[in-house]
Design an enzyme around this catalytic site. Sequence first.
Site, PDB file in Angstrom:
ATOM      1  N   ILE A  25       0.836  -1.207   0.000  1.00  0.00           N
ATOM      2  CA  ILE A  25       0.000   0.000   0.000  1.00  0.00           C
ATOM      3  C   ILE A  25       0.874   1.262   0.000  1.00  0.00           C
ATOM      4  CG2 ILE A  25      -1.627   1.325   1.436  1.00  0.00           C
ATOM      5  CD1 ILE A  25      -2.794  -1.464   2.320  1.00  0.00           C
ATOM      6  N   TYR A 162      -2.662  -7.872  16.510  1.00  0.00           N
ATOM      7  CA  TYR A 162      -2.865  -7.015  15.333  1.00  0.00           C
ATOM      8  C   TYR A 162      -4.130  -6.169  15.507  1.00  0.00           C
ATOM      9  CZ  TYR A 162      -3.233  -5.661  10.413  1.00  0.00           C
ATOM     10  OH  TYR A 162      -3.314  -4.937   9.238  1.00  0.00           O
ATOM     11  N   PRO A 200       2.312  -7.985  -0.506  1.00  0.00           N
ATOM     12  CA  PRO A 200       3.192  -9.013   0.044  1.00  0.00           C
ATOM     13  C   PRO A 200       2.767  -9.473   1.442  1.00  0.00           C
ATOM     14  CG  PRO A 200       4.490  -7.375  -1.106  1.00  0.00           C
ATOM     15  CD  PRO A 200       3.076  -6.867  -1.119  1.00  0.00           C
TER      16      PRO A 200
HETATM   17  P1  NAP Z   1       3.668  -4.811   3.199  1.00  0.00           P
HETATM   18  O1  NAP Z   1       3.560  -5.010   1.732  1.00  0.00           O
HETATM   19  O2  NAP Z   1       4.267  -5.864   4.040  1.00  0.00           O
HETATM   20  O3  NAP Z   1       4.401  -3.398   3.452  1.00  0.00           O
HETATM   21  C1  NAP Z   1       4.722  -2.971   4.740  1.00  0.00           C
HETATM   22  C2  NAP Z   1       6.129  -2.397   4.718  1.00  0.00           C
HETATM   23  O4  NAP Z   1       6.435  -1.962   6.069  1.00  0.00           O
HETATM   24  C3  NAP Z   1       7.188  -3.458   4.365  1.00  0.00           C
HETATM   25  O5  NAP Z   1       8.133  -2.930   3.462  1.00  0.00           O
HETATM   26  C4  NAP Z   1       7.793  -3.771   5.711  1.00  0.00           C
HETATM   27  O6  NAP Z   1       9.114  -4.271   5.631  1.00  0.00           O
HETATM   28  C5  NAP Z   1       7.740  -2.410   6.363  1.00  0.00           C
HETATM   29  N1  NAP Z   1       8.018  -2.468   7.796  1.00  0.00           N
HETATM   30  C6  NAP Z   1       7.855  -3.511   8.673  1.00  0.00           C
HETATM   31  N2  NAP Z   1       8.306  -3.186   9.886  1.00  0.00           N
HETATM   32  C7  NAP Z   1       8.770  -1.909   9.802  1.00  0.00           C
HETATM   33  C8  NAP Z   1       9.377  -1.022  10.716  1.00  0.00           C
HETATM   34  N3  NAP Z   1       9.633  -1.367  11.986  1.00  0.00           N
HETATM   35  N4  NAP Z   1       9.725   0.223  10.275  1.00  0.00           N
HETATM   36  C9  NAP Z   1       9.491   0.595   9.000  1.00  0.00           C
HETATM   37  N5  NAP Z   1       8.944  -0.214   8.086  1.00  0.00           N
HETATM   38  C10 NAP Z   1       8.578  -1.448   8.471  1.00  0.00           C
HETATM   39  O7  NAP Z   1       2.217  -4.557   3.818  1.00  0.00           O
HETATM   40  P2  NAP Z   1       0.930  -3.775   3.266  1.00  0.00           P
HETATM   41  O8  NAP Z   1      -0.106  -4.779   2.997  1.00  0.00           O
HETATM   42  O9  NAP Z   1       1.309  -2.777   2.244  1.00  0.00           O
HETATM   43  O10 NAP Z   1       0.519  -3.031   4.597  1.00  0.00           O
HETATM   44  C11 NAP Z   1       0.637  -1.624   4.753  1.00  0.00           C
HETATM   45  C12 NAP Z   1      -0.239  -1.210   5.930  1.00  0.00           C
HETATM   46  O11 NAP Z   1      -1.598  -1.526   5.633  1.00  0.00           O
HETATM   47  C13 NAP Z   1       0.106  -1.950   7.221  1.00  0.00           C
HETATM   48  O12 NAP Z   1       0.014  -1.061   8.309  1.00  0.00           O
HETATM   49  C14 NAP Z   1      -0.988  -3.015   7.313  1.00  0.00           C
HETATM   50  O13 NAP Z   1      -1.245  -3.412   8.621  1.00  0.00           O
HETATM   51  C15 NAP Z   1      -2.148  -2.265   6.688  1.00  0.00           C
HETATM   52  N6  NAP Z   1      -3.196  -3.141   6.158  1.00  0.00           N
HETATM   53  C16 NAP Z   1      -2.910  -4.055   5.189  1.00  0.00           C
HETATM   54  C17 NAP Z   1      -3.921  -4.870   4.711  1.00  0.00           C
HETATM   55  C18 NAP Z   1      -3.682  -5.905   3.665  1.00  0.00           C
HETATM   56  O14 NAP Z   1      -4.581  -6.743   3.458  1.00  0.00           O
HETATM   57  N7  NAP Z   1      -2.571  -5.909   2.969  1.00  0.00           N
HETATM   58  C19 NAP Z   1      -5.219  -4.761   5.229  1.00  0.00           C
HETATM   59  C20 NAP Z   1      -5.460  -3.810   6.216  1.00  0.00           C
HETATM   60  C21 NAP Z   1      -4.440  -2.996   6.671  1.00  0.00           C
HETATM   61  P3  NAP Z   1       9.326  -5.885   5.696  1.00  0.00           P
HETATM   62  O15 NAP Z   1       8.754  -6.416   4.418  1.00  0.00           O
HETATM   63  O16 NAP Z   1      10.803  -6.029   5.823  1.00  0.00           O
HETATM   64  O17 NAP Z   1       8.558  -6.347   6.927  1.00  0.00           O
END
Ligand code: NAP
Length: 265
Positions: A25, A162, A200
């Site tokens: 995102i 979470y 991812p």
């Molecule tokens: P993602 O693809 O895993 O991207 C999250 C990024 O944050 C990754 O690059 C990750 O690195 C990084 N990260 C992890 N720990 C960190 C830290 N301590 N400091 C800085 N960066 C860090 O996930 P996403 O799906 O885009 O999620 C983005 C946000 O949307 C999150 O807050 C998630 O909870 C929320 N969300 C996602 C979904 C979904 O279905 N995808 C639904 C609802 C809410 P690593 O890969 O090395 O961990």
Amino acid sequence: MAGAQQNTGRLQGKVALLTGAASGIGKATALRFAEEGAKVALSDIEPEKGAALVAEMTAAGHDAFYQDLDVTNPQEWQQVVDAVSHRWGKLDILVNSAGIGRAKGLLDMTYDFWQNTMRINMDGTFLGTQAAVDRMKDGDGGSIINISSVLGISGMTNLTAYCASKGAVRLFSKAAAIECAEKGYKVRVNSVHPGYIETPMVMRRFDKIATNDREAEETRLKQSHPLGRLGKATEIADMILYLASDEAAFVTGAEFVIDGGYLAR
Ligand code: NAP
């Protein structure tokens, strides 16, 4: 044309900082912001992916840079916000997208596991919001968008940590919005609540499942959304873009659900 994005300069002249910007995102939002004219600072703990994204954006003519930022580290927050101010002289938009979504049963969870989830998802959002409000309050103001989840509004088995972290992000955002407004800071704070999105984070969940069960799990997850599919990161980016833009000038302390109907049941 279906799915095509039109650049209408909705963020022309604005400066944005995103966390978790190398993936999912955060990445989709960084690209969307740049298309709409923003200067974009990308931060994450993934320097190679961050550098590749900056190269892609720069080649497309956008103004962007990447800096490592572990969102749990207050010093690194200060360094990144300073770097943004040094380069562009201001900060208009912060998107707190960094997060982790690991599952663990209530009775199997160590205290370390719990704290790690809270530190990244909740404390990281607090530290970022604090650093950004401090920078935005004396200028033209700004917009902070905190990425929560549908699981910040409804519960789910094996995801107590979470859900707790994302519920905290939701109410933290509302309280911060009220405080900023009442203190005259001109900073808007809102939360975004995606359903399950093809990123991812969610794909890693499928990777852990044996091949023959994977299809069934994917179908089950899709069907938990009345629209019958997972969301796309670009669909969340479009909502974040709206909240970041001046179109949302009267929007603060609000929660925005984009979930294919997940919460409507
Ligand atoms: P993602 O693809 O895993 O991207 C999250 C990024 O944050 C990754 O690059 C990750 O690195 C990084 N990260 C992890 N720990 C960190 C830290 N301590 N400091 C800085 N960066 C860090 O996930 P996403 O799906 O885009 O999620 C983005 C946000 O949307 C999150 O807050 C998630 O909870 C929320 N969300 C996602 C979904 C979904 O279905 N995808 C639904 C609802 C809410 P690593 O890969 O090395 O961990």
